[in-house]
Design a protein around this motif. Structure first.
Motif, short mmCIF file in Angstrom:
data_model
loop_
_atom_site.label_atom_id
_atom_site.label_comp_id
_atom_site.label_asym_id
_atom_site.label_seq_id
_atom_site.Cartn_x
_atom_site.Cartn_y
_atom_site.Cartn_z
N ARG A 72 -71.17 -68.88 -66.42
CA ARG A 72 -70.33 -67.76 -66.01
C ARG A 72 -69.05 -68.36 -65.46
NH1 ARG A 72 -71.90 -62.22 -66.76
NH2 ARG A 72 -74.09 -62.34 -67.32
N ARG A 73 -67.91 -67.91 -65.98
CA ARG A 73 -66.61 -68.37 -65.49
C ARG A 73 -66.01 -67.23 -64.67
NH1 ARG A 73 -62.76 -71.54 -69.15
NH2 ARG A 73 -64.01 -73.21 -68.29
N CYS A 74 -65.77 -67.54 -63.41
CA CYS A 74 -65.29 -66.53 -62.46
C CYS A 74 -63.82 -66.78 -62.13
CB CYS A 74 -66.14 -66.58 -61.19
SG CYS A 74 -67.91 -66.35 -61.52
N ALA A 75 -63.25 -65.90 -61.31
CA ALA A 75 -61.86 -66.02 -60.90
C ALA A 75 -61.62 -67.36 -60.21
CB ALA A 75 -61.51 -64.88 -59.94
N GLY A 76 -60.43 -67.90 -60.41
CA GLY A 76 -60.08 -69.17 -59.78
C GLY A 76 -60.68 -70.37 -60.49
N GLY A 77 -61.28 -70.17 -61.67
CA GLY A 77 -61.82 -71.28 -62.44
C GLY A 77 -63.23 -71.71 -62.07
N LEU A 78 -63.85 -71.03 -61.10
CA LEU A 78 -65.22 -71.36 -60.71
C LEU A 78 -66.14 -71.13 -61.90
CD1 LEU A 78 -67.29 -72.06 -58.47
CD2 LEU A 78 -67.46 -69.60 -58.05
N THR A 79 -66.86 -72.17 -62.31
CA THR A 79 -67.78 -72.08 -63.44
C THR A 79 -69.17 -72.51 -62.99
OG1 THR A 79 -65.96 -72.57 -64.94
CG2 THR A 79 -68.18 -72.80 -65.82
N ILE A 80 -70.16 -71.67 -63.28
CA ILE A 80 -71.53 -71.90 -62.83
C ILE A 80 -72.45 -71.88 -64.03
CG2 ILE A 80 -73.38 -71.01 -61.36
CD1 ILE A 80 -70.23 -69.44 -60.68
N GLU A 81 -73.31 -72.91 -64.15
CA GLU A 81 -74.31 -72.85 -65.21
C GLU A 81 -75.37 -71.83 -64.82
OE1 GLU A 81 -77.42 -75.30 -68.00
OE2 GLU A 81 -76.41 -76.40 -66.41
N THR A 82 -75.62 -70.89 -65.72
CA THR A 82 -76.54 -69.79 -65.42
C THR A 82 -77.66 -69.67 -66.44
OG1 THR A 82 -75.11 -68.24 -66.60
CG2 THR A 82 -74.75 -68.46 -64.22
N THR A 83 -77.95 -70.72 -67.18
CA THR A 83 -78.93 -70.63 -68.27
C THR A 83 -80.25 -70.04 -67.79
OG1 THR A 83 -77.90 -72.56 -69.31
CG2 THR A 83 -80.08 -71.93 -70.10
N SER A 84 -80.84 -70.60 -66.75
CA SER A 84 -82.14 -70.10 -66.30
C SER A 84 -82.00 -68.72 -65.66
CB SER A 84 -82.80 -71.08 -65.33
OG SER A 84 -82.02 -71.27 -64.19
N TRP A 85 -80.87 -68.44 -64.99
CA TRP A 85 -80.65 -67.14 -64.38
C TRP A 85 -80.49 -66.06 -65.45
CZ3 TRP A 85 -76.21 -63.87 -63.99
CH2 TRP A 85 -76.33 -62.86 -63.04
N THR A 87 -81.77 -66.11 -68.44
CA THR A 87 -83.10 -65.91 -69.01
C THR A 87 -83.92 -64.99 -68.12
OG1 THR A 87 -83.01 -68.11 -70.00
CG2 THR A 87 -85.19 -67.11 -69.80
N LEU A 88 -83.87 -65.24 -66.82
CA LEU A 88 -84.59 -64.40 -65.86
C LEU A 88 -84.07 -62.97 -65.89
CD1 LEU A 88 -86.67 -64.35 -63.54
CD2 LEU A 88 -84.76 -64.82 -62.00
N GLN A 89 -82.75 -62.80 -65.94
CA GLN A 89 -82.15 -61.47 -66.00
C GLN A 89 -82.59 -60.73 -67.26
OE1 GLN A 89 -81.26 -61.43 -62.75
NE2 GLN A 89 -79.58 -60.13 -63.37
N ASN A 90 -82.60 -61.42 -68.39
CA ASN A 90 -83.01 -60.79 -69.65
C ASN A 90 -84.48 -60.38 -69.61
OD1 ASN A 90 -80.52 -60.84 -70.88
ND2 ASN A 90 -80.87 -62.79 -71.89
N GLU A 91 -85.33 -61.21 -69.01
CA GLU A 91 -86.75 -60.87 -68.89
C GLU A 91 -86.92 -59.63 -68.02
OE1 GLU A 91 -88.61 -64.42 -67.44
OE2 GLU A 91 -88.45 -65.43 -69.37
N GLN A 92 -86.14 -59.56 -66.93
CA GLN A 92 -86.23 -58.39 -66.05
C GLN A 92 -85.73 -57.14 -66.76
OE1 GLN A 92 -84.08 -59.68 -62.57
NE2 GLN A 92 -85.84 -60.79 -61.77
N ARG A 93 -84.70 -57.28 -67.59
CA ARG A 93 -84.20 -56.12 -68.36
C ARG A 93 -85.25 -55.64 -69.36
NH1 ARG A 93 -79.16 -59.36 -69.00
NH2 ARG A 93 -77.87 -58.75 -67.25
N LYS A 94 -85.93 -56.60 -70.00
CA LYS A 94 -86.99 -56.22 -70.95
C LYS A 94 -88.10 -55.48 -70.23
CE LYS A 94 -86.54 -59.95 -74.32
NZ LYS A 94 -87.18 -61.16 -74.85
N ASP A 95 -88.49 -55.99 -69.06
CA ASP A 95 -89.55 -55.34 -68.29
C ASP A 95 -89.13 -53.95 -67.83
OD1 ASP A 95 -91.10 -57.57 -68.64
OD2 ASP A 95 -90.68 -58.41 -66.65
N GLY A 96 -87.83 -53.81 -67.49
CA GLY A 96 -87.31 -52.53 -67.04
C GLY A 96 -86.88 -51.62 -68.18
N GLY A 97 -86.78 -52.20 -69.39
CA GLY A 97 -86.40 -51.43 -70.56
C GLY A 97 -84.91 -51.13 -70.66
N ALA A 98 -84.10 -51.85 -69.91
CA ALA A 98 -82.66 -51.55 -69.89
C ALA A 98 -82.01 -51.84 -71.24
CB ALA A 98 -81.97 -52.35 -68.79
N SER A 99 -81.52 -53.07 -71.44
CA SER A 99 -80.79 -53.37 -72.66
C SER A 99 -81.63 -54.10 -73.70
CB SER A 99 -79.56 -54.23 -72.33
OG SER A 99 -79.98 -55.49 -71.88
N GLY A 100 -82.93 -54.18 -73.48
CA GLY A 100 -83.78 -54.85 -74.46
C GLY A 100 -83.60 -56.35 -74.45
#
Length: 109
Positions: A72-85, A87-100
């Motif tokens: 994720r690239r944020c304001a001011g050039g801050l860049t954070i690796e979010t690979t595992s996050w 994945t976790l977000q997508n799993e939670q969306r699947k469980d909640g049925g949001a965006s599949g």
């Protein structure tokens, strides 16, 4: 020797991204709080050659497999690796049925 890096669970990333370290002291990041969901999603494809789980290949054979890393690239050039996050977000969306569990709007780094 590299400085010690704090270890924290994936779920804590949105809060931990707002923390910086000065020496051994933890401080809040200056400026407005960073909201990872609002930062631009980027991807980078790397390759792992002769991964150990594949065993030892024949002499002269190199086997490479793609490894997708998300950032994720944020304001001011801050860049954070979010690979595992991500994945976790997508799993939670699947469980909640949001965006599949689909990730949209990904830009290549």
């Amino acid at each position: 020797m590299a400085p010690l890096v704090p270890v924290f669970p994936t779920e804590a990333l949105p809060e931990r991204v707002n923390v910086v370290y000065k020496g051994w002291k933890e401080k809040r990041r200056k400026g407005p709080q960073v909201d990872l969901e609002k930062c631009e999603l980027r991807e980078m494809l790397q390759y792992s050659c002769n991964p150990p789980q594949e065993g030892v290949p024949s002499p002269g054979v190199v086997v490479c497999k793609p490894v997708l890393r998300l950032f994720r690239r944020c304001a001011g050039g801050l860049t954070i690796e979010t690979t595992s996050w991500e994945t976790l977000q997508n799993e939670q969306r699947k469980d909640g049925g949001a965006s599949g569990g689909k990730t949209t709007g990904v830009k290549k780094a």
